[in-house]
Design an enzyme around this catalytic site. Structure first.
Site, PDB file in Angstrom:
ATOM      1  N   HIS A  79      37.501  17.934 -50.961  1.00  0.00           N
ATOM      2  CA  HIS A  79      36.695  18.039 -52.190  1.00  0.00           C
ATOM      3  C   HIS A  79      36.529  16.654 -52.808  1.00  0.00           C
ATOM      4  O   HIS A  79      37.508  15.923 -52.935  1.00  0.00           O
ATOM      5  CB  HIS A  79      37.360  18.980 -53.209  1.00  0.00           C
ATOM      6  CG  HIS A  79      37.166  20.428 -52.899  1.00  0.00           C
ATOM      7  ND1 HIS A  79      37.099  21.395 -53.864  1.00  0.00           N
ATOM      8  CD2 HIS A  79      37.026  21.078 -51.722  1.00  0.00           C
ATOM      9  CE1 HIS A  79      36.916  22.584 -53.317  1.00  0.00           C
ATOM     10  NE2 HIS A  79      36.876  22.411 -52.006  1.00  0.00           N
ATOM     11  N   TYR A 103      44.262  12.672 -60.973  1.00  0.00           N
ATOM     12  CA  TYR A 103      44.121  13.943 -60.246  1.00  0.00           C
ATOM     13  C   TYR A 103      44.154  13.712 -58.732  1.00  0.00           C
ATOM     14  O   TYR A 103      44.854  14.402 -57.992  1.00  0.00           O
ATOM     15  CB  TYR A 103      42.806  14.628 -60.640  1.00  0.00           C
ATOM     16  CG  TYR A 103      42.722  16.082 -60.246  1.00  0.00           C
ATOM     17  CD1 TYR A 103      42.502  16.454 -58.913  1.00  0.00           C
ATOM     18  CD2 TYR A 103      42.862  17.095 -61.184  1.00  0.00           C
ATOM     19  CE1 TYR A 103      42.439  17.783 -58.544  1.00  0.00           C
ATOM     20  CE2 TYR A 103      42.786  18.431 -60.820  1.00  0.00           C
ATOM     21  CZ  TYR A 103      42.577  18.769 -59.495  1.00  0.00           C
ATOM     22  OH  TYR A 103      42.501  20.090 -59.127  1.00  0.00           O
TER      23      TYR A 103
HETATM   24  C1  PHB Z   1      45.179  26.483 -56.904  1.00  0.00           C
HETATM   25  O1  PHB Z   1      44.212  26.471 -56.118  1.00  0.00           O
HETATM   26  O2  PHB Z   1      46.135  27.288 -56.800  1.00  0.00           O
HETATM   27  C2  PHB Z   1      45.206  25.489 -58.033  1.00  0.00           C
HETATM   28  C3  PHB Z   1      44.245  24.513 -58.096  1.00  0.00           C
HETATM   29  C4  PHB Z   1      44.279  23.594 -59.139  1.00  0.00           C
HETATM   30  C5  PHB Z   1      45.275  23.680 -60.092  1.00  0.00           C
HETATM   31  C6  PHB Z   1      46.264  24.670 -60.015  1.00  0.00           C
HETATM   32  C7  PHB Z   1      46.217  25.585 -58.977  1.00  0.00           C
HETATM   33  O3  PHB Z   1      45.314  22.784 -61.133  1.00  0.00           O
END
Ligand code: PHB
Ligand code: FAS
Length: 401
Positions: free
Chosen positions: A84, A394
């Site tokens: 992504h 992130y």
């Molecule tokens: C998930 O796909 O479980 C997921 C994705 C992003 C997050 C938390 C969980 O911040």
């Protein structure tokens, strides 16, 4: 001493590192140590199937993927994982894409923790790793002395003892290791809301994750594959996951994710799993005491808003494996002596980012807070500096940052 005789009739074994916990931290640590020529034995209270099936994290940072690939664990990830470029930030009437690759040159991968766990289990089995599943009565002994050991009762009811040069506490937030660090300083922030998470057998309604602020509460649209969606709703603490009908879940998700805005639609589907996860930040220091080293959730917990829990566990064991290999293979204690301080820099960076994302996106019902949050979202979405700050954290900072 009541526990003393158990040591005498325990079946003894010796290894270099005794690892408590066969989650991602414990199994990845055993794998990285083996690559460095250091032996370990792993003990786990649950069954192999239970650990493999636990539905948890979904996002791997760039540096986590690089580390897994370098350790020979990247084949299925590359084949079945989903790269992504970024995420969407949304609030009523607005949806903005943050392109991490444009902003900081790296993206993230959608690859469920269950898949990481399966890859680790397969790799350790191929390597002949000794793992004792379904154990009980795990105890740590002499962690600040010269004969550290772990005792446990195996699934056949035999009392066992592992004598080791080091003990790795990878037993999560409810294991015995964290209590074996005396006078630990702990930092805790409990949030006044939880996440209601669902898995659904329906194709995602979005190409990349949507983090949505809404006056009714936060919502997140994630995914596991082209046919499985993973979605979350902010709910009050103590919400019973069985108390919500499927219809109520999908209606609430549609409202908060902007169904109908600019022609976008949320497609519902059969819900195959549901759970409620309380939100808290928890950090313990130090992460080392004598021959005991803590890694992963045993040392820290972050709210999942920043997708950091699993990635932090990976970063800890990347540092810990190097430290133990240097100490046990080369007799060089420098990295082991620095492990806690080195790991804690990233722990606090990820703890801050997870808190920042959580407080920016979860509503409190206070009008003043809502205005602050909307202003922050507008700035992050529209300012190069704001967007780059989110992207850098992130997508993940270099391990050892
Ligand atoms: C998930 O796909 O479980 C997921 C994705 C992003 C997050 C938390 C969980 O911040
Ligand atoms: P783990 O908890 O995964 O593993 C610890 C292991 O130790 C377990 O298998 C446990 O059975 C074992 N153990 C415990 N006590 C023991 C004992 N006495 N003896 C031997 N073994 C023992 N992170 C995200 O990034 N995104 C998410 O969406 C997300 N969702 C989550 C949902 C839930 C319900 C939970 C609990 C966590 C979630 N996390 C999420 C965080 C999660 O992914 C953790 O960060 C990750 O599992 C950390 O890995 P470990 O440190 O190995 O801990």
């Amino acid at each position: 001493m009541p526990g003393g005789h158990r040591l005498l009739d325990a079946v003894g074994m010796r290894t270099q590192v005794a690892i408590i916990g066969a989650g991602p931290a414990g199994l990845l640590l055993s794998h990285l140590l083996a690559l460095g020529g250091v032996d370990s034995v792993v003990v786990e209270t649950r069954s192999e199937d239970y650990v493999a099936a636990r539905i948890r994290a979904g996002i791997l940072e760039h540096s986590s993927v690089e580390l897994l690939e370098a350790a020979g664990l990247g084949a299925r990830l590359r084949a079945e994982g989903d790269h992504h470029r970024g995420i969407y930030l949304q609030w009523p009437g607005e949806r903005h894409h943050l392109d991490f690759v444009d902003l900081v040159g790296r993206g993230v991968w959608v690859y469920g923790q269950t898949e990481v766990q399966k890859d680790l289990i397969a790799a350790r089995a191929a390597d002949g790793q000794e793992i004792h599943y379904e154990v009980s009565d795990v105890e740590l002994h002499d962690v600040d002395g010269d004969r550290p050991s772990v005792t446990f009762v195996d699934r056949a009811g035999r009392r066992m003892r592992i004598e080791a040069d080091a003990i790795a506490g990878c037993d999560g937030s409810f294991g015995p290791s964290r209590a074996a660090v005396p006078a630990a300083e702990t930092f805790e922030r409990v949030y006044p809301y939880s996440w209601f998470g669902i898995l659904a057998d329906v194709a995602p309604s979005t190409d990349e994750l949507i983090y949505a602020w809404h006056p009714d509460g936060f919502a997140l649209h994630s995914m596991r594959s082209a046919t499985v969606s993973r979605l979350y709703l902010q709910v009050p603490n103590g919400t019973d996951p069985q108390s919500w009908s499927d219809d109520r879940i999908w209606t609430e998700l549609a409202t908060r994710l902007g169904h109908g805005e600019n022609g976008w639609k949320l497609t519902p589907g059969p819900i195959t799993d549901r759970s409620v996860l309380p939100m808290r930040s928890h950090v313990r220091t130090p992460m080392r005491h004598g021959s005991l080293y803590l890694a992963g959730d045993a040392a820290h917990i972050v709210p999942p808003t920043g997708a950091k829990g699993l990635n932090l566990a990976i970063a800890d064991v990347a540092l810990l494996s190097k430290a133990l290999i240097a100490q046990l293979k080369e007799g060089n204690p420098v990295l082991a002596d620095r492990y806690s301080d080195d790991a804690q820099r990233r722990v606090w960076r990820c703890t801050h980012f997870s808190w920042w994302m959580t407080t920016m996106l979860h509503t409190s019902g206070e009008a003043f807070d809502a205005q602050l949050q909307l202003s922050q979202l507008r700035w992050v979405a529209k300012s190069q500096a704001g967007a780059t700050g989110l992207a850098e954290n992130y997508a993940g900072l270099p391990i050892g940052y």
